[in-house]
Design an enzyme around this catalytic site. Sequence first.
Site, PDB file in Angstrom:
ATOM      1  N   PHE A 272       0.858  -1.174   0.000  1.00 37.66           N
ATOM      2  CA  PHE A 272       0.000   0.000   0.000  1.00 37.66           C
ATOM      3  C   PHE A 272       0.907   1.240   0.000  1.00 37.66           C
ATOM      4  CE2 PHE A 272      -2.729   3.154   2.241  1.00 37.66           C
ATOM      5  CZ  PHE A 272      -3.712   3.230   1.278  1.00 37.66           C
TER       6      PHE A 272
ATOM      7  N   ASP B 104       6.494  -2.539   8.854  1.00 36.06           N
ATOM      8  CA  ASP B 104       5.147  -2.062   8.558  1.00 36.06           C
ATOM      9  C   ASP B 104       4.224  -3.228   8.894  1.00 36.06           C
ATOM     10  OD1 ASP B 104       2.666  -1.458   7.511  1.00 36.06           O
ATOM     11  OD2 ASP B 104       3.454  -0.393   5.762  1.00 36.06           O
TER      12      ASP B 104
ATOM     13  N   HIS C  47      -0.744  -5.021   8.669  1.00 33.31           N
ATOM     14  CA  HIS C  47      -1.541  -6.235   8.431  1.00 33.31           C
ATOM     15  C   HIS C  47      -1.246  -7.315   9.470  1.00 33.31           C
ATOM     16  CE1 HIS C  47      -1.064  -5.276   3.801  1.00 33.31           C
ATOM     17  NE2 HIS C  47      -1.673  -4.311   4.462  1.00 33.31           N
TER      18      HIS C  47
ATOM     19  N   GLN D 163      -7.289   1.331  10.708  1.00 34.00           N
ATOM     20  CA  GLN D 163      -8.274   1.826   9.740  1.00 34.00           C
ATOM     21  C   GLN D 163      -9.421   0.816   9.651  1.00 34.00           C
ATOM     22  OE1 GLN D 163      -8.303   0.216   6.471  1.00 34.00           O
ATOM     23  NE2 GLN D 163     -10.026   1.456   5.760  1.00 34.00           N
TER      24      GLN D 163
ATOM     25  N   LYS E  17      -8.893  -2.871   8.748  1.00 33.46           N
ATOM     26  CA  LYS E  17      -7.793  -3.608   9.357  1.00 33.46           C
ATOM     27  C   LYS E  17      -8.292  -4.619  10.402  1.00 33.46           C
ATOM     28  CE  LYS E  17      -4.939  -1.927   6.595  1.00 33.46           C
ATOM     29  NZ  LYS E  17      -4.164  -0.714   6.480  1.00 33.46           N
TER      30      LYS E  17
ATOM     31  N   ARG F 189       5.844  18.604  22.701  1.00 29.81           N
ATOM     32  CA  ARG F 189       5.589  19.084  24.047  1.00 29.81           C
ATOM     33  C   ARG F 189       5.609  17.944  25.061  1.00 29.81           C
ATOM     34  NH1 ARG F 189      -0.002  22.377  25.426  1.00 29.81           N
ATOM     35  NH2 ARG F 189       0.841  23.575  27.160  1.00 29.81           N
TER      36      ARG F 189
ATOM     37  N   TYR G  80       4.160  25.793  27.526  1.00 32.69           N
ATOM     38  CA  TYR G  80       4.386  25.839  26.076  1.00 32.69           C
ATOM     39  C   TYR G  80       5.852  25.714  25.702  1.00 32.69           C
ATOM     40  CZ  TYR G  80      -0.489  26.961  26.218  1.00 32.69           C
ATOM     41  OH  TYR G  80      -1.829  26.896  26.470  1.00 32.69           O
TER      42      TYR G  80
ATOM     43  N   ARG H 102      -2.075  12.867  17.798  1.00 37.49           N
ATOM     44  CA  ARG H 102      -2.697  12.230  18.963  1.00 37.49           C
ATOM     45  C   ARG H 102      -4.030  11.570  18.610  1.00 37.49           C
ATOM     46  NH1 ARG H 102      -1.308  17.372  21.317  1.00 37.49           N
ATOM     47  NH2 ARG H 102      -3.498  17.893  20.993  1.00 37.49           N
TER      48      ARG H 102
HETATM   49  C1  LIG Z   1      -3.435   0.367   5.732  1.00 37.16           C
HETATM   50  C2  LIG Z   1      -1.954   0.411   5.513  1.00 37.16           C
HETATM   51  C3  LIG Z   1      -1.167   1.479   5.958  1.00 37.16           C
HETATM   52  C4  LIG Z   1      -1.723   2.787   6.425  1.00 37.16           C
HETATM   53  O1  LIG Z   1      -2.637   2.761   7.398  1.00 37.16           O
HETATM   54  P1  LIG Z   1      -3.758   3.919   7.553  1.00 37.16           P
HETATM   55  O2  LIG Z   1      -4.240   3.720   8.934  1.00 37.16           O
HETATM   56  O3  LIG Z   1      -4.809   3.646   6.522  1.00 37.16           O
HETATM   57  O4  LIG Z   1      -3.110   5.241   7.363  1.00 37.16           O
HETATM   58  C5  LIG Z   1       0.207   1.357   5.863  1.00 37.16           C
HETATM   59  N1  LIG Z   1       0.783   0.284   5.315  1.00 37.16           N
HETATM   60  C6  LIG Z   1       0.059  -0.736   4.829  1.00 37.16           C
HETATM   61  C7  LIG Z   1       0.772  -1.909   4.231  1.00 37.16           C
HETATM   62  C8  LIG Z   1      -1.332  -0.706   4.881  1.00 37.16           C
HETATM   63  O5  LIG Z   1      -2.056  -1.697   4.364  1.00 37.16           O
END
Ligand SMILES: *Cc1c(COP(=O)(O)O)cnc(C)c1O
Length: 388
Positions: A90, A161, A164, A187, A190, A219, A226, A236
Amino acid sequence: MSDALSRPLDLPAWPQFDDAERAGLLRALDQGQWWRMGGSEVDSFESEFADHHGAPHALAVTNGTHALELALQVLGVEPGSEVIVPAFTFISSSQAAQRLGAVAVPVDVDLDTYCIDVEATSAAVTSKTAAIMPVHMAGQMSDMDALAKLSADSGVPLLQDAAHAHGARWRGKRVGELGSVAAFSFQNGKLMTAGEGGAVTFPDAELHEMAFLRHSCGRPRTDRLYKHRVAGSNFRINEFSASVLRAQLARLDDQIETREARSKVLSGLLADVPGVEPQGRDERCDRMSHYMAMFRIPGATEERRNAVVDALVARGVPAFTGFRAVYRCDAFWETSAPAESVEAIAQRCPNSETLHAECVWLHHRTLLGTEDQMHTVAEIISDVVASS
Ligand SMILES: *Cc1c(COP(=O)(O)O)cnc(C)c1O
């Protein structure tokens, strides 16, 4: 047409939720403070998520793309750095690097596991490489033994990453136990979700502390004057999302168990379907989370693959086309692109080219269906591929 094929498929819906999410949302609401500095849901979620993944620390953030961006930043990626990413992923994987002004360097993937090719990765390391980003495709862990060795030999940090790979394992180790930073997404599609959301897990306190600062405008947690210590932004997550994620996390392991069982059935059946090649399994990944059920149609053009996906959708199967190779997206060339042509990258990424054209994936809710439904799905795929 068999009986099963004449009935609507009726697979489980996604996301799944019940009174646990409802209770969580009300708990967050009733705190009367809905950001992380005023409530306890984000703090609780972070410690539960870290524990669950065997990580010493976790930071919840707005989404998975921001999780990658923040992780790369604390690992020292800056303008002019190079970040090695798989070509078949992705787009967030490469976009996160490019947002920091770093050059995203796509390398090929393995045609069996669809994960980053370690030899190609090793060959792509230069004096400017600041991070290597394996993507655990569909929950199939990348070869973390070989990548850890490459990282140790080259001194280049890994960023997993793990968008998944919630709950996945490599030779018995959870994502947070592998010694590198990992980024997750929550997301809507997911494996656990609050509609949007993300998290980063850290092997050490110092990286976690820096990430906390940068995700909150630089911060410190208790600052009232500040005194913004480092550059940052606002990544956040809010209390509502965290309350939902706590309930989702509690359900994750049972769902993975079901997906593992159904995937065995479905990929066993698909292996016997002419013209279909399911994603392979590196058995060292002894717990695969199955974010997608992926397969390819060897020899298919992009056009034929797209027609297969349309026909599957028409028959009630939640099918999607696989990712485009990142270097075949216009977005990839807008900023911080490598000084290489599309053709030159394509030439050294033959497997990503193949997957770009041939890959199909099914939503993981498919694998939450019954064993009977796996037979029906396989029959539909067999039918559609034979007639498309
Ligand atoms: C979904 C996804 C992301 C990004 O996640 P979001 O929460 O949609 O920003 C990053 N890397 C891979 C491989 C993904 O499938």
